[in-house]
Scaffold this active site. Structure first.
Site, short mmCIF file in Angstrom:
data_model
loop_
_atom_site.label_atom_id
_atom_site.label_comp_id
_atom_site.label_asym_id
_atom_site.label_seq_id
_atom_site.Cartn_x
_atom_site.Cartn_y
_atom_site.Cartn_z
N PHE A 47 0.87 -1.17 0.00
CA PHE A 47 0.00 0.00 0.00
C PHE A 47 0.91 1.23 0.00
CE2 PHE A 47 -3.03 2.94 2.20
CZ PHE A 47 -3.96 2.97 1.18
N ASP A 84 1.22 -4.40 8.96
CA ASP A 84 0.04 -3.56 8.77
C ASP A 84 -1.16 -4.50 8.60
OD1 ASP A 84 -2.03 -1.96 7.76
OD2 ASP A 84 -0.63 -0.55 6.83
N ARG A 110 -12.27 -4.05 -7.51
CA ARG A 110 -12.05 -4.72 -6.22
C ARG A 110 -13.36 -4.86 -5.45
NH1 ARG A 110 -8.26 -2.27 -1.50
NH2 ARG A 110 -10.11 -0.99 -1.28
N TYR A 167 -11.51 2.08 10.03
CA TYR A 167 -12.68 2.38 9.19
C TYR A 167 -13.00 1.31 8.15
CZ TYR A 167 -8.99 4.62 6.26
OH TYR A 167 -7.86 4.90 5.54
N LYS A 168 -12.24 0.24 8.11
CA LYS A 168 -12.50 -0.83 7.13
C LYS A 168 -13.35 -1.92 7.79
CE LYS A 168 -8.51 0.47 4.45
NZ LYS A 168 -7.05 0.43 4.40
#
Ligand code: PLP
Length: 412
Positions: free
Chosen positions: A126, A197, A371, A222-223
Site C-alpha cells: 500500500f 500492517d 475490487r 474504518y474498514k
C-alpha cells in the site's frame, strides 16, 4: 455447474452469521462490497453518537473525561481490538491514523535495532506505507534506508543491514496474504524486527500476533472494524518492547504524568506512551460500537465464511464474466488470501462506475482493478450471486461504454 440464486439463498439460511446483517444500516437496493474501504454503519452507532454528543459532551462537558472515562478510551478500545488480533491487554492502543501510527512504530523499531538502518518492504505495498518509510528516511538525513525487493526475494533479503521488515499482511489489491509467523520468525533469526500492517486483516482473516511473535503492528479502524469515515486507527507494541523505545511524537497524553504539566517529557510506562494529543473521543466511541459488534462473532466462523464468499465470487466471476475479458487476480490457495476479490479488466474504472449505478458498490484500484470487499459480517451469498449477475449484465450490454461512466472522480 454454476450455483443458482436459490442455492445462494440456501447458503444464506445456513449461515450462522446471517443475523448480523440486521445489525447494519444498509440502504435498500445496494449490494455493498466496499467494506474494506469504508465499513458499513452499525445500527447502534447513531444512538451511541447521540448519547456521546448530547449527554457526555453537551451536558456533562469536561467532567466526562472522568465521569465517562474518556481518558481511558484509547486503551479500553485497544484492549478490545487486541482480542481480534491475538494480542494481550495493554499491548494495543487506539490513536491517530494508521499512517501516523506506522511512523511511530517504525521509529520505535529503528530505536531498538540501532546498529541497523534498513527498512525492508516490497514494491506494490500500500503506497502510503512506503511513503511513511520514505518520510522517515528523509528525516534521518540519509541514515535510514528504505529497501524494496520483490515478494519472492523478501526472505533471502533479510541481511545484517535490515533493522525492520515492514509488510502489509493482506495485500490491498491482490488479497495475497503473507505468512506472518514464518516471515517474523525469519526476521528474528537474522536479527531484524517485524512491523505488520493489519488494515486488510483484522476482522476478516485469522491474525495471531502473539503466536507469530510479531514485534509491532498497526491497523485501520474504518474498514472491517466499521468505525466510520476517518475512524482512529490502532497500534500494537509487544510487551517485551514497550520499555525499550519511545514515540517520536512525544505528546502530553503519552507523558508519564500528563496532568503534572512539567516541562520535561517523560514517557508513560506502557503502551500509553504512543499516545500524543487529546483523544478523538467521538471517533473512538464510534469505533467501539463496530468493535463490540465484531467481538460477538465467532472468529473461526468469520474467517470460514470469508473464504467461502471469496471462492464463490471468484468462481462465479470466472464462469459468467470470463468471456468478457475479466480475469481474477486472486491467489489460488484460499489459505493465503484475504477477504476481497480483485478482477482485472482494461476498462475497470468505467465498469465499476456502471456497477455502482446499478447498486453494486465496489471500488477501482489503478490501473485496471475492480475490487470487491466481501465482509463476512454483513455480506451474504445471495449478494455475491446478484453482484456477479449484474456484473455479467454490465459487461454483456457494454453499458459501461456510456460517456457518463468515463468521467473520473477524485476518490476512486
Ligand atoms: C487503509 C490502509 C491504511 C490506512 O491508513 P490511514 O492513515 O488510517 O488512512 C494504511 N495501510 C494500509 C495497508 C491500508 O490498507
Amino acid at each position: 455447474m454454476p450455483i443458482s440464486a436459490t442455492d445462494a439463498d440456501a447458503l444464506d439460511r445456513a449461515d450462522p452469521l446471517h443475523s448480523f446483517r440486521a445489525d447494519f444500516d444498509l440502504p435498500e437496493g445496494v449490494i455493498y462490497l466496499d467494506g474494506n474501504s469504508l465499513g458499513a454503519l452499525p445500527r447502534a452507532t447513531a444512538e451511541r453518537m447521540h448519547t456521546v454528543v448530547t449527554q457526555e459532551w453537551g451536558h456533562d462537558l469536561i467532567r466526562s473525561w472522568n465521569a465517562h472515562n474518556w481518558i481511558d478510551a484509547p486503551t479500553r478500545v485497544g484492549d478490545k481490538i487486541a482480542q481480534l488480533i491475538g494480542a494481550g491487554p495493554g499491548e494495543v492502543v487506539v490513536a491517530d491514523s494508521t499512517s501516523v501510527n506506522l511512523f511511530k512504530v517504525l521509529s520505535a523499531a529503528l530505536q531498538i535495532n540501532q546498529g541497523r538502518s534498513v527498512i525492508l518492504s516490497e514494491p506494490g505495498n500500500f503506497p502510503n506505507d512506503l511513503y511513511i518509510a520514505q518520510g522517515l528516511q528523509a528525516l534521518s538525513g540519509g541514515r535510514v534506508e528504505l529497501r524494496i525487493v520483490e515478494r519472492e526475494r523478501l526472505a533471502e533479503s533479510i541481511d545484517e543491514d535490515v533493522a525492520v521488515l515492514m509488510l502489509t499482511h493482506v495485500h490491498y489489491k491482490t488479497a495475497a496474504m503473507h505468512d506472518m509467523s514464518a516471515l517474523t520468525g525469519l526476521a528474528h533469526s537474522r536479527g531484524a524486527l517485524a512491523v505488520w500492517d493489519l488494515s486488510h486483516s483484522a476482522g476478516a482473516v485469522h491474525v495471531d500476533l502473539e503466536a507469530a511473535q510479531a514485534d509491532f503492528a498497526v491497523g485501520c479502524g474504518y474498514k472491517y472494524l466499521n468505525g466510520g469515515p476517518g475512524s482512529p486507527a490502532y497500534l500494537y507494541v509487544a510487551r517485551r518492547h514497550q520499555a525499550s523505545a519511545v514515540s517520536p511524537i512525544a505528546g502530553w497524553l503519552g507523558h508519564k504524568q500528563s496532568f503534572e504539566f512539567v516541562d520535561e517529557y517523560q514517557p508513560a510506562a506502557g503502551i500509553e506512551r504512543y499516545l500524543a494529543g487529546a483523544h478523538p473521543i467521538l471517533g473512538i466511541c464510534a469505533l467501539e460500537v463496530g468493535v463490540d459488534l465484531m467481538l460477538r462473532a465467532a472468529p473461526a466462523t468469520l474467517y470460514a465464511k470469508s473464504k467461502q464468499l471469496c471462492t464463490l465470487f471468484a468462481e462465479l466471476a470466472q464462469q459468467r464474466c470470463g468471456i468478457y475479458g475479466v480475469e481474477s487476480v486472486l491467489a489460488a490457495d484460499s489459505t493465503s488470501r484475504g477477504s476481497h476479490v480483485s478482477l482485472r479488466h482494461p476498462h475497470a474504472y468505467s465498469i465499476m462506475q456502471a456497477l455502482i449505478a446499478r447498486g453494486v458498490i465496489g471500488d477501482f484500484r489503478a490501473p485496471d482493478i475492480l475490487r470487491f470487499g466481501l465482509t463476512p459480517l454483513y455480506v451474504g451469498f445471495r449478494d455475491v450471486w446478484d453482484a456477479v449477475d449484474i456484473l455479467a449484465d454490465v459487461l454483456r450490454t457494454n453499458v459501461w461504454q456510456l460517456p457518463k461512466f468515463q468521467q473520473r472522480h477524485r476518490v476512486t
